[in-house]
Design a protein around this motif. Structure first.
Motif, PDB file in Angstrom:
ATOM      1  N   VAL A  78      80.586  14.778  33.167  1.00  0.00           N
ATOM      2  CA  VAL A  78      81.385  13.558  33.269  1.00  0.00           C
ATOM      3  C   VAL A  78      80.756  12.482  32.396  1.00  0.00           C
ATOM      4  O   VAL A  78      79.554  12.210  32.502  1.00  0.00           O
ATOM      5  N   PHE A  79      81.572  11.873  31.528  1.00  0.00           N
ATOM      6  CA  PHE A  79      81.080  10.855  30.600  1.00  0.00           C
ATOM      7  C   PHE A  79      82.007   9.642  30.628  1.00  0.00           C
ATOM      8  O   PHE A  79      83.229   9.795  30.657  1.00  0.00           O
ATOM      9  N   PRO A  80      81.447   8.443  30.585  1.00  0.00           N
ATOM     10  CA  PRO A  80      82.295   7.259  30.442  1.00  0.00           C
ATOM     11  C   PRO A  80      82.680   7.063  28.978  1.00  0.00           C
ATOM     12  O   PRO A  80      81.965   7.480  28.061  1.00  0.00           O
ATOM     13  N   ALA A  81      83.823   6.447  28.754  1.00  0.00           N
ATOM     14  CA  ALA A  81      84.267   6.168  27.387  1.00  0.00           C
ATOM     15  C   ALA A  81      85.102   4.894  27.384  1.00  0.00           C
ATOM     16  O   ALA A  81      85.953   4.701  28.261  1.00  0.00           O
ATOM     17  N   ILE A  82      84.852   4.052  26.399  1.00  0.00           N
ATOM     18  CA  ILE A  82      85.673   2.851  26.173  1.00  0.00           C
ATOM     19  C   ILE A  82      86.553   3.138  24.965  1.00  0.00           C
ATOM     20  O   ILE A  82      86.053   3.348  23.854  1.00  0.00           O
ATOM     21  N   PRO A  87      77.120  -2.204  35.333  1.00  0.00           N
ATOM     22  CA  PRO A  87      78.289  -1.388  35.005  1.00  0.00           C
ATOM     23  C   PRO A  87      77.846  -0.166  34.222  1.00  0.00           C
ATOM     24  O   PRO A  87      76.698  -0.063  33.816  1.00  0.00           O
ATOM     25  N   ASN A  88      78.752   0.744  33.950  1.00  0.00           N
ATOM     26  CA  ASN A  88      78.476   1.914  33.123  1.00  0.00           C
ATOM     27  C   ASN A  88      79.791   2.308  32.468  1.00  0.00           C
ATOM     28  O   ASN A  88      80.709   2.714  33.186  1.00  0.00           O
ATOM     29  N   PRO A  89      79.951   2.148  31.157  1.00  0.00           N
ATOM     30  CA  PRO A  89      78.984   1.895  30.096  1.00  0.00           C
ATOM     31  C   PRO A  89      78.291   0.530  30.207  1.00  0.00           C
ATOM     32  O   PRO A  89      78.780  -0.390  30.828  1.00  0.00           O
ATOM     33  N   VAL A  90      77.124   0.443  29.500  1.00  0.00           N
ATOM     34  CA  VAL A  90      76.226  -0.689  29.618  1.00  0.00           C
ATOM     35  C   VAL A  90      76.076  -1.394  28.278  1.00  0.00           C
ATOM     36  O   VAL A  90      75.993  -0.743  27.243  1.00  0.00           O
ATOM     37  N   ALA A  91      76.040  -2.714  28.335  1.00  0.00           N
ATOM     38  CA  ALA A  91      75.686  -3.509  27.159  1.00  0.00           C
ATOM     39  C   ALA A  91      74.606  -4.491  27.603  1.00  0.00           C
ATOM     40  O   ALA A  91      74.904  -5.511  28.219  1.00  0.00           O
ATOM     41  N   GLY A  92      73.338  -4.173  27.326  1.00  0.00           N
ATOM     42  CA  GLY A  92      72.244  -5.068  27.718  1.00  0.00           C
ATOM     43  C   GLY A  92      71.727  -4.734  29.101  1.00  0.00           C
ATOM     44  O   GLY A  92      71.407  -3.604  29.422  1.00  0.00           O
ATOM     45  N   THR A  93      71.658  -5.750  29.978  1.00  0.00           N
ATOM     46  CA  THR A  93      71.091  -5.586  31.314  1.00  0.00           C
ATOM     47  C   THR A  93      72.089  -4.893  32.233  1.00  0.00           C
ATOM     48  O   THR A  93      73.285  -5.126  32.145  1.00  0.00           O
ATOM     49  N   PHE A  94      71.545  -4.046  33.114  1.00  0.00           N
ATOM     50  CA  PHE A  94      72.419  -3.390  34.085  1.00  0.00           C
ATOM     51  C   PHE A  94      71.684  -3.294  35.411  1.00  0.00           C
ATOM     52  O   PHE A  94      70.479  -3.530  35.502  1.00  0.00           O
ATOM     53  N   SER A 121      59.628   9.574  47.215  1.00  0.00           N
ATOM     54  CA  SER A 121      60.281  10.565  48.076  1.00  0.00           C
ATOM     55  C   SER A 121      61.259  11.475  47.365  1.00  0.00           C
ATOM     56  O   SER A 121      61.600  12.544  47.871  1.00  0.00           O
ATOM     57  N   ALA A 122      61.749  11.093  46.193  1.00  0.00           N
ATOM     58  CA  ALA A 122      62.814  11.897  45.565  1.00  0.00           C
ATOM     59  C   ALA A 122      62.889  11.599  44.082  1.00  0.00           C
ATOM     60  O   ALA A 122      62.264  10.659  43.573  1.00  0.00           O
ATOM     61  N   ALA A 123      63.670  12.465  43.396  1.00  0.00           N
ATOM     62  CA  ALA A 123      63.941  12.272  41.970  1.00  0.00           C
ATOM     63  C   ALA A 123      65.403  12.594  41.719  1.00  0.00           C
ATOM     64  O   ALA A 123      65.985  13.464  42.353  1.00  0.00           O
ATOM     65  N   GLU A 124      66.013  11.868  40.790  1.00  0.00           N
ATOM     66  CA  GLU A 124      67.384  12.188  40.419  1.00  0.00           C
ATOM     67  C   GLU A 124      67.643  11.743  38.988  1.00  0.00           C
ATOM     68  O   GLU A 124      66.886  10.952  38.409  1.00  0.00           O
ATOM     69  N   THR A 125      68.719  12.277  38.412  1.00  0.00           N
ATOM     70  CA  THR A 125      69.077  11.981  37.034  1.00  0.00           C
ATOM     71  C   THR A 125      70.534  11.542  36.975  1.00  0.00           C
ATOM     72  O   THR A 125      71.414  12.218  37.526  1.00  0.00           O
ATOM     73  N   LEU A 126      70.788  10.419  36.310  1.00  0.00           N
ATOM     74  CA  LEU A 126      72.137   9.895  36.133  1.00  0.00           C
ATOM     75  C   LEU A 126      72.458   9.805  34.639  1.00  0.00           C
ATOM     76  O   LEU A 126      71.545   9.718  33.808  1.00  0.00           O
ATOM     77  N   LYS A 127      73.748   9.795  34.307  1.00  0.00           N
ATOM     78  CA  LYS A 127      74.164   9.590  32.924  1.00  0.00           C
ATOM     79  C   LYS A 127      74.358   8.095  32.676  1.00  0.00           C
ATOM     80  O   LYS A 127      74.983   7.395  33.468  1.00  0.00           O
ATOM     81  N   LEU A 128      73.840   7.636  31.545  1.00  0.00           N
ATOM     82  CA  LEU A 128      73.888   6.224  31.188  1.00  0.00           C
ATOM     83  C   LEU A 128      74.450   6.101  29.775  1.00  0.00           C
ATOM     84  O   LEU A 128      73.879   6.665  28.833  1.00  0.00           O
ATOM     85  N   MET A 129      75.559   5.409  29.626  1.00  0.00           N
ATOM     86  CA  MET A 129      76.172   5.219  28.313  1.00  0.00           C
ATOM     87  C   MET A 129      75.913   3.779  27.850  1.00  0.00           C
ATOM     88  O   MET A 129      76.288   2.816  28.531  1.00  0.00           O
ATOM     89  N   ILE A 130      75.233   3.630  26.676  1.00  0.00           N
ATOM     90  CA  ILE A 130      74.948   2.319  26.099  1.00  0.00           C
ATOM     91  C   ILE A 130      75.957   2.041  24.992  1.00  0.00           C
ATOM     92  O   ILE A 130      76.169   2.862  24.093  1.00  0.00           O
ATOM     93  N   VAL A 131      76.615   0.903  25.069  1.00  0.00           N
ATOM     94  CA  VAL A 131      77.565   0.481  24.039  1.00  0.00           C
ATOM     95  C   VAL A 131      77.165  -0.900  23.561  1.00  0.00           C
ATOM     96  O   VAL A 131      76.424  -1.618  24.215  1.00  0.00           O
ATOM     97  N   LYS A 132      77.652  -1.269  22.399  1.00  0.00           N
ATOM     98  CA  LYS A 132      77.354  -2.592  21.857  1.00  0.00           C
ATOM     99  C   LYS A 132      78.628  -3.407  21.747  1.00  0.00           C
ATOM    100  O   LYS A 132      79.696  -2.845  21.525  1.00  0.00           O
TER     101      LYS A 132
END
Length: 985
Positions: free
Chosen positions: A674-678, A908-915, A974-985
């Motif tokens: 799953v991927f975000p797209a603008i 938000p996600n996609p991200v521009a700068g701070t999230f 206590s745990a580990a996980e991985t998320l998808k992060l989309m950076i846009v400008k």
């Protein structure tokens, strides 16, 4: 893409247009003059379970009789109840394909029909083999008794109306399997098959071989079914009867295959009294099973062979009167790897002009001898030969799933009827929905003999339009090969939006009228017809985009339209570019989904793309994969890193050397990304290219507007009540306007609050939080309010007390600090809500203060007039089957490695700068955040404003990250996980 030619009419541009037109005309008019036959009609017949048509033959009234096996009871098209396990099921059909009557015959066990014929008295003879004892419609027990291997010939004679007149069981003390039964000139019958029995019961001759062997067994009967004689024939090895026909002398010709020291084809000619007149062995080029043998007009024979290995395709062998081979032909298609696929020949007949028709099934694509790609998993495949064995035409027929042809016959009007079984619903050549798990499927084809073809210059047109707007027409050329016929154009039902032009040869302009259509994808099929011509077809798709929000688009890559078990509809493959090559498998369980058919077909080539029109906006792109070649049944052995390919989204590389097996965990197991797209240019652009190994693949894709992908819902509290200890322990306080929480020493000080909610009809909860309104009513300090799950939902609002209240679970699901400010307070309860949604879908909580602060926390109840009653806020995700993610979670439990999307959210996600990261409650203590690029390089640890998880939300600076996709790794004590992060400008 637009191309502009600016040269003068006499220049190169005009020449290019002329060259294109000439090339198009040459390609159209170089097609064969004798084209494929048209489909006259198709019919689906079935009960509510399993039905397979195995035989079809013409009847004297111009109709036909079709018969097979059925596991169904009465229902749908089946008028009579089941008798036992599997029964004979026979249907008399009119010439137009409507059912006249149907009948069910069977004993209490398995009855397997193989043949049906009309008899000279207007009735019918049914033949097959049965493992049943007397009971139901069967008048005699199995001959093997209680000790032998079961199975006998079973013949059933019907009247013209389908009433049973008699039945006969014929067998020895072991097993017999019938292959053929034919009516003889005197009105009697000859039955033939194989037997593994010694002398005994109906069998008068001993077995020819010794040890494990079987022989041919032929039985002659009178018109009323009385046995006249029986013969045991064959070699000392294992003999398999392929077929039997009456020869030019009125006797019987048998052909079979012997396996062993005398391996080879055996041809035997018998007199009318069963005396062997000749017996000879023939050389043959392949091993296999003989499907049928028929006497031909030149007193020779045509033999159909189901080859081994199956990749050799259909095999047809012409023999002369002496049994010598005249010619031998093989017919097959290809798969996406360029090698031959599996064809199974099941039936062969002679045509009036001396040619032949072959029928069976295949899942091959176009290539070699096959002119059309597969439709679904496996399809009917009909091949027309000339008298010399040369191919005239072939026809692929199928729906979206498995379709297996078992018999073909010629009916009175010169057309052909092919029958078999289908697992498909309506789609492609199949016009009717399924009745049960699989049904009889019957297709009538015109003869196609000598007919010229009509041909369109394109196989598909794609229109895209905003809701309420219009789109310019698109053109297709229609050619009639030979003559100037009177043409007609027709479109499939429910396609009023498609505007047809006046029918003619040459350029035709097709338009659309999208007025009143809601956003979505619409499809239609256009058919051009003319008397005496083979029809032409092409498809049209229309995508209507919403003017206010995005439109969901779902595509079954490499496959036909498909509806999932949870109601999502995927269109047939469209909007693709690049090398047009697909691959599919006919069957096999796809782990992690109930929608196996979605993953059994895939687009697969060295490079391909999807360019899908959408309204500009924010989307989530869902890509579906399953490895169905390497390590899959019928494919190649699995090794490490056998398929590695690249994926691009909107011009950015989101995966390099993507490995389906590594992500899914095994072959034949689904996985999705799953991927975000603008989208700002009106098109979602996806690219797939070969990486370090083999070809890229894609099973399906979904383009879902972000607003539809996840939705926040407020669930009202169904019941709420406070319970109090001490002298109040037997009092019910369920109707009070205020809910209390307090703990400390003293009589009646301790108070807990119980809440109950329902998550009915919510199949995929991404996140959940409890929201309550109130404050610390006694002091300005912060007081811990902890929320515990309650597994027992049997309490009632007007009956619960301290003494009968159910206990909560030992560990708190979450907590929040409550101060004197009257406000909304929220606690993340995702873990417990998800758990309860998988069971009874009722969610109960108990609210406590575990720190004994002796301060009263007061909250509005559902009886309070403020309207601020407790609520459960849930974030639901678009309705995927969650089996895959649950399985992954179970596998990772021991390591405490959270599965993707376990609860943490990037906002938000996609991200521009701070999230911000809303952290799952499964993380505790010091926490680090790292970003990993798609090349596998680790970015410096991200700067977080809160490294110790307390508030469950932290701000992160992402200014050092370049545009693209990253994996955000969250590691706590206590745990580990991985998320998808989309950076846009």
């Amino acid at each position: 893409m637009k191309t502009f030619l600016t040269q003068s009419p006499s220049g190169p541009a005009n020449f290019a247009v002329l060259l294109f037109a000439c090339t198009l005309c040459i390609s159209l008019f170089s097609l064969p003059v004798s084209g494929q036959p048209a489909i006259v009609w198709d019919k689906t017949l079935g009960g509510t379970y399993i039905d397979e048509a195995r035989a079809v033959n013409p009847t004297s009234d111009g109709g036909f009789i079709v018969a097979g096996i059925s596991y169904s009871g009465a229902g749908a098209d089946k008028s009579q109840a089941a008798r036992g396990n599997a029964d004979y099921w026979v249907a008399k059909m009119r010439a137009n394909g409507t059912k006249e009557w149907d009948k069910t015959f069977g004993g209490t066990g398995i009855d397997n029909l193989v043949t049906v014929q009309q008899t000279t008295d207007g009735g019918y003879i049914l033949g097959g083999w049965s493992e049943s004892d007397a009971g139901g419609d069967k008048s005699e027990n199995d001959r093997s008794g209680t000790t032998g291997t079961r199975g006998d010939y079973w013949l059933v004679k019907l009247s013209a109306s389908g009433a049973r007149q008699w039945d006969r069981t014929l067998g020895g003390t072991s097993s017999e399997i019938l292959k053929s039964v034919i009516q003889t000139a005197d009105g009697g019958y000859i039955a033939a098959g194989t037997s593994g029995s010694p002398v005994g019961a109906d069998k008068t001759n001993p077995a020819i071989g010794t040890g494990i062997s079987q022989d041919y067994w032929i039985v002659r009967l009178t018109a009323n079914g009385t046995k006249v004689w029986d013969k045991t024939l064959g070699t000392t090895d294992w003999d398999e009867l392929g077929g039997m026909d009456i020869n030019e002398q009125g006797g019987y010709t048998l052909i079979g295959l012997s396996r062993g020291t005398a391996s080879g084809w055996q041809i035997l000619k018998l007199s009318t009294t069963g005396i062997v007149q000749s017996q000879r062995k023939l050389a043959h080029s392949v091993n296999g099973y003989i499907s049928e043998i028929h006497h031909t007009a030149d007193n020779g024979y045509i033999v159909g062979v189901r080859t081994e290995p199956q990749s050799l395709g259909y095999q047809a062998v012409k023999l002369d009167a002496a049994g010598d081979q005249v010619w031998e032909k093989f017919f097959r298609g290809v798969n996406h790897q360029g090698t031959s696929n599996s064809e199974q020949l099941t039936s062969i007949i002679q045509a009036p002009d001396g040619g032949y028709l072959l029928a069976g099934y295949t899942f091959s694509d176009a290539g070699r001898d096959k002119s059309e790609d597969h439709r679904g998993e496996e399809d009917f495949w009909v091949v027309r030969l000339g008298a010399d064995g040369s191919k005239h035409w072939d026809k692929t027929l199928g729906g979206s799933r498995q379709d297996l042809a078992f018999a073909i016959t010629r009916v009175a009007d010169g057309s052909y009827v092919v029958a078999g079984t289908s697992f498909s619903g309506a789609g492609n050549e199949k016009s009717e929905n399924a009745r049960g798990e699989n049904d009889f499927w019957i297709v009538k084809l015109d003869s196609g003999a000598g007919k010229p073809m009509l041909s369109f210059s394109a196989s598909q047109l794609n229109f895209t339009v905003n809701q309420g707007a219009s789109a310019p027409p698109q053109a297709v050329m229609l050619a009639a090969l030979q003559g100037e016929p009177a043409l007609s154009l027709a479109k499939s039902p429910n396609s009023s939006w498609l505007v047809l032009p006046q029918a003619s040869t040459g350029t035709l302009s097709f338009g659309i009228n999208a007025g009143g259509l809601v956003p979505g994808v619409y499809t239609a099929e256009v058919t051009a017809s003319a008397a005496g011509y083979v029809s032409a077809h092409f498809s049209v798709s229309l995508t209507v985009l919403s003017t206010s929000k995005g439109t969901t688009v779902r595509i079954n890559a490499g496959g036909n339209a498909f509806t999932t078990s949870d109601g999502r509809t995927f269109s047939a493959d469209m909007y693709y570019g690049g090398v047009n090559r697909v691959h599919s498998i006919p069957s096999g369980d796809i782990i992690g989904t109930n929608d196996d058919g979605l993953y059994r077909s895939e687009r697969s080539s060295a490079t391909f793309s999807y360019n899908v029109p959408v309204k500009n906006g924010d989307y989530m792109i869902v890509l579906h994969f399953a490895e169905i070649w390497f390590g899959a049944p019928g494919g190649r052995p699995l090794q490490l890193r056998q398929r590695l390919f690249n994926i691009d989204l909107e011009g950015y590389r989101i995966y390099t050397d993507y490995n389906v097996v590594a992500h899914a965990g095994a072959p034949m197991k689904m996985t999705r990304e799953v991927f975000p797209a603008i989208i700002s240019d009106g098109t979602v652009n996806l690219g797939f290219s070969a990486g370090a190994a083999d070809l890229p693949t894609l099973a399906a894709l979904e383009i879902i507007p972000l607003a539809e992908f996840s939705t926040e819902l407020e669930l009202p509290v169904l019941a709420d009540a406070t319970v109090r200890d001490g002298s109040f322990a037997n009092q019910n306080m369920g109707t009070l306007p205020v809910l209390d929480v307090k703990s400390g020493p003293g009589d009646g000080v301790n108070r807990n609050t119980y809440l109950r909610f329902s998550t009915l009809n919510l199949s995929d909860i991404y996140a959940a939080r409890l929201r309550i309104y109130g404050n610390n009513a006694e002091a300005g300090t912060n007081v811990n309010l902890s929320v515990y799950g309650v597994d027992n939902d049997a309490w009632t609002e007007t009956g619960i007390t301290w003494n009968n209240a159910p206990q909560g679970i030992a560990a708190a699901d979450g907590y929040v600090n409550v101060n004197s400010t009257q406000d909304f307070y929220e606690v993340d309860v995702t873990r417990y809500v998800r758990q309860q949604t998988e069971t009874d879908r009722l969610v109960s909580f108990v609210l406590k203060n575990p720190t004994a602060k002796n301060r009263r926390l007061a909250f509005d109840s559902r009886e309070n007039t403020s309207g601020n009653a407790p609520k459960l806020i849930v974030v639901t995700r678009e309705g995927f089957s969650d089996t895959y993610r649950k399985a992954a979670a179970a596998e990772n439990t021991a390591l405490n490695i959270l599965p993707a999307e376990a609860g943490s959210i990037i906002l938000p996600n996609p991200v521009a700068g701070t999230f911000r990261v809303r952290v799952s409650d499964q993380h505790h203590g010091k926490t680090s955040y790292r970003a990993i690029s798609q090349s596998g390089q680790e970015v410096i640890p991200l700067e977080s404003s809160n490294m110790d998880v307390q508030t469950r939300e932290t701000e992160i600076s992402g200014q050092m990250l370049r545009t693209g996709l990253y994996l955000l790794k969250i590691q706590s004590e206590s745990a580990a996980e991985t998320l998808k992060l989309m950076i846009v400008k």
